[in-house]
Design an enzyme around this catalytic site. Structure first.
Site, PDB file in Angstrom:
ATOM      1  N   GLY A 239       0.765  -1.241   0.000  1.00 31.46           N
ATOM      2  CA  GLY A 239       0.000   0.000   0.000  1.00 31.46           C
ATOM      3  C   GLY A 239       0.794   1.287   0.000  1.00 31.46           C
ATOM      4  N   GLU A 288       4.190  -6.448   1.796  1.00 33.58           N
ATOM      5  CA  GLU A 288       3.751  -6.860   0.451  1.00 33.58           C
ATOM      6  C   GLU A 288       3.680  -5.680  -0.500  1.00 33.58           C
ATOM      7  OE1 GLU A 288      -0.113  -8.495   1.150  1.00 33.58           O
ATOM      8  OE2 GLU A 288       0.629 -10.149   2.360  1.00 33.58           O
ATOM      9  N   PRO A 289       4.778  -4.987  -0.707  1.00 39.90           N
ATOM     10  CA  PRO A 289       4.703  -3.828  -1.602  1.00 39.90           C
ATOM     11  C   PRO A 289       4.602  -4.246  -3.061  1.00 39.90           C
ATOM     12  CG  PRO A 289       6.972  -4.244  -0.988  1.00 39.90           C
ATOM     13  CD  PRO A 289       6.140  -5.260  -0.241  1.00 39.90           C
ATOM     14  N   ARG A 327      -5.534   2.726 -15.883  1.00 38.48           N
ATOM     15  CA  ARG A 327      -5.649   3.474 -14.625  1.00 38.48           C
ATOM     16  C   ARG A 327      -6.328   4.844 -14.783  1.00 38.48           C
ATOM     17  NH1 ARG A 327      -2.318   4.986 -11.487  1.00 38.48           N
ATOM     18  NH2 ARG A 327      -3.323   4.224  -9.612  1.00 38.48           N
ATOM     19  N   TYR A 331      -9.668   4.836 -12.593  1.00 35.94           N
ATOM     20  CA  TYR A 331      -9.549   5.501 -11.278  1.00 35.94           C
ATOM     21  C   TYR A 331      -9.411   7.017 -11.385  1.00 35.94           C
ATOM     22  CZ  TYR A 331      -7.730   0.767 -10.367  1.00 35.94           C
ATOM     23  OH  TYR A 331      -7.527  -0.584 -10.325  1.00 35.94           O
ATOM     24  N   CYS A 357     -12.627   2.875 -28.937  1.00 31.17           N
ATOM     25  CA  CYS A 357     -13.943   3.467 -29.167  1.00 31.17           C
ATOM     26  C   CYS A 357     -14.719   3.646 -27.878  1.00 31.17           C
ATOM     27  CB  CYS A 357     -14.714   2.608 -30.155  1.00 31.17           C
ATOM     28  SG  CYS A 357     -13.809   2.483 -31.686  1.00 31.17           S
TER      29      CYS A 357
HETATM   30  N1  LLP Z   1      -1.256  -7.062  -0.656  1.00 26.42           N
HETATM   31  C1  LLP Z   1      -2.553  -7.235  -0.954  1.00 26.42           C
HETATM   32  C2  LLP Z   1      -3.332  -8.204  -0.189  1.00 26.42           C
HETATM   33  C3  LLP Z   1      -3.140  -6.481  -1.974  1.00 26.42           C
HETATM   34  O1  LLP Z   1      -4.428  -6.652  -2.242  1.00 26.42           O
HETATM   35  C4  LLP Z   1      -2.364  -5.539  -2.703  1.00 26.42           C
HETATM   36  C5  LLP Z   1      -2.959  -4.755  -3.779  1.00 26.42           C
HETATM   37  C6  LLP Z   1      -1.006  -5.413  -2.371  1.00 26.42           C
HETATM   38  C7  LLP Z   1      -0.492  -6.174  -1.329  1.00 26.42           C
HETATM   39  C8  LLP Z   1      -0.099  -4.455  -3.070  1.00 26.42           C
HETATM   40  O2  LLP Z   1      -0.513  -3.135  -2.901  1.00 26.42           O
HETATM   41  P1  LLP Z   1       0.430  -1.924  -3.369  1.00 26.42           P
HETATM   42  O3  LLP Z   1       1.675  -1.989  -2.535  1.00 26.42           O
HETATM   43  O4  LLP Z   1       0.724  -2.117  -4.803  1.00 26.42           O
HETATM   44  O5  LLP Z   1      -0.378  -0.731  -3.107  1.00 26.42           O
HETATM   45  N2  LLP Z   1      -5.074  -1.569  -9.560  1.00 26.42           N
HETATM   46  C9  LLP Z   1      -4.999  -0.531  -8.545  1.00 26.42           C
HETATM   47  C10 LLP Z   1      -4.365  -1.033  -7.276  1.00 26.42           C
HETATM   48  C11 LLP Z   1      -5.041  -2.276  -6.715  1.00 26.42           C
HETATM   49  C12 LLP Z   1      -4.333  -2.839  -5.534  1.00 26.42           C
HETATM   50  C13 LLP Z   1      -4.832  -4.201  -5.230  1.00 26.42           C
HETATM   51  N3  LLP Z   1      -4.181  -4.835  -4.123  1.00 26.42           N
HETATM   52  C14 LLP Z   1      -4.252   0.663  -9.110  1.00 26.42           C
HETATM   53  O6  LLP Z   1      -3.873   0.628 -10.279  1.00 26.42           O
HETATM   54  O7  LLP Z   1      -4.085   1.672  -8.430  1.00 26.42           O
END
Ligand code: LLP
Length: 429
Positions: A239, A288-289, A327, A331, A357
């Protein structure tokens, strides 16, 4: 984004000219910097060294085999959410023992595959799923399924309603109040090995407060469950947000630039907010980045096809579309758009749009850009995370090629799809 910069006015990824890549491999084209990914990985480990965490890269952000193997060689573990992602990790040389397996809807087949591969743990998102995992493990005599419950701490976080996950309005995780009872219920079950506990509160989080609030809320529960059930690890999820605005101009890593209006989290602040809360836990810490490692290490390169003007607006039509990078459409996400070549003097205001389209096929509204001409290339920055991995074949558009740059070397790590690839498996009636 310090390895993506202008040299002599022209955009380079590490030592390689982006224009030269577009000439050679065509557009649209994804280009990634291996050095940037490794830097981000090492810096994150560096600021958290007091916790000696296991970083489990979130494969969904960018699942190209070359990126997975790069991170596997650096020592990374992986966060996977499907049987397909698990297979990718194994194909790339990642160790299943360093894989955590998440997702609200694992099938029995996927659970079996995870067990067979020997994943570190399943991150369990409901009581029914836990029963199913126990049942599947029970079929394989003597197999104990390693599990960790995913806790929903009910803390709001995340850049957009579609990517916040840690509140009770979301489908993710098990409500905080129910967690202890579920561990208790599972503790006598010989088919299960209670290994850890996990949370993930959302994505593109640019402040320390939500992380701190969630971890602070979790720690007493985690300690209790550690003592009762011998849990070995606490996984605090991913996150960590990145900077999308001014990503190039910062000249530094980009992600921690402080834009005028908004104050962003710095990497040190993130670490400080967590280390003090976690260092005395005497448990392994997992992270979990996804976006943080790869987001600002990649760009989507596209060519200007046409320009046109209506009574109200100027449009720049490019050859990449929402199918290649969804994206902005999905979003309303902002991605900086930059000319690849030396910027021409002057400025125009234009909507940068794709060929698909749909009115929503827009990469940027009313962008101020140097004047561009047909044939010019543009780079859509910060596209390394959730770019290619969310790409589709809508409008029967083959997906772009992907290039990984390391120093002065560029390698095709995925060939451009051909139209015939797209109807493979279909039958004429
Ligand atoms: N761990 C879990 C359980 C997750 O669901 C996610 C992302 C991550 C780790 C990694 O999160 P990050 O570090 O990348 O923020 N498609 C969207 C983002 C969806 C994230 C889904 N889960 C976007 O393009 O912004």
């Amino acid at each position: 984004m310090h390895r993506i910069q202008r040299k002599g006015g022209e955009l380079h990824v590490e030592g390689v000219s982006v224009e030269a890549l577009a000439d050679r491999y065509g557009t649209p084209l994804y280009v990634y910097s291996a050095g940037t990914i490794l830097d981000h990985y090492r810096r994150l480990r560096g600021v958290l060294r007091a916790l000696n965490p296991l970083i489990c890269y979130s494969v969904k952000a960018n699942s190209n085999l070359a990126i997975l193997s790069l991170l596997a060689r650096a020592g990374s573990g992986f966060d996977v959410v499907s049987g397909g992602e698990l297979e990718r990790v194994r194909k790339a040389g990642g160790k299943p023992a360093k894989c955590v397996y998440a997702g609200v809807g694992k099938t029995e087949e996927e659970i079996e595959a995870g067990l067979r591969a020997g994943v570190k743990a399943f991150h369990v998102e409901s009581e029914e799923e836990l029963h199913t995992i126990a049942m599947v493990a029970g079929r394989k005599r003597g197999r104990r399924a390693p599990v960790a419950l995913r806790v929903n701490p009910d803390v709001a976080a995340g850049g957009h309603a579609k990517i916040t996950t840690g509140t009770y309005a979301n489908k993710f995780g098990i409500p905080f109040e129910q967690v202890a009872a579920i561990y208790r219920g599972a503790s006598g079950d010989r088919r299960l090995h209670l290994r850890g506990i996990q949370m993930h509160i959302g994505s593109q989080i640019t402040q320390a407060a939500p992380f701190r609030a969630a971890v602070r809320k979790m720690v007493p529960l985690v300690e209790r469950l550690r003592d009762r059930h011998g849990l070995e690890y606490f996984d605090i999820g991913g996150g960590v947000g990145i900077v999308y605005q001014d990503a190039l101009a910062s000249g530094r890593d980009g992600w921690w630039k402080t834009p005028k209006a908004q104050r962003f989290l710095t990497l040190n602040e993130y670490a400080l907010s967590l280390v003090s809360l976690l260092r005395n836990l005497k448990m392994q810490i997992l992270l979990e980045p996804g976006r943080f490692l790869v987001g600002n290490a990649g760009m989507l390169v596209t060519e200007v096809l046409y320009r046109k003007r209506t009574g109200q607006k100027h449009f720049t039509v490019v050859d990449a579309g929402m199918n290649d990078l969804i994206r902005p459409t999905l979003y309303e996400a902002f991605h900086q758009i930059e000319p690849v070549g030396k910027p021409r003097p002057g400025a125009i205001s234009t909507d940068v749009v794709g060929p698909v389209c749909e009115s929503g096929d827009v990469f940027g509204h009313d962008r101020t850009l140097p004047p561009v001409e047909r044939g010019d290339r543009l780079a859509i920055l910060s596209a390394g995370a959730y770019g290619f991995s969310m790409a589709s074949n809508y409008n029967t558009r083959p997906r772009p090629a992907e290039i990984l740059v390391s120093g002065n070397r560029a390698r095709v790590v995925r060939s451009r799809e051909r139209a015939a690839d797209l109807w493979r498996g279909e039958r004429r009636s």
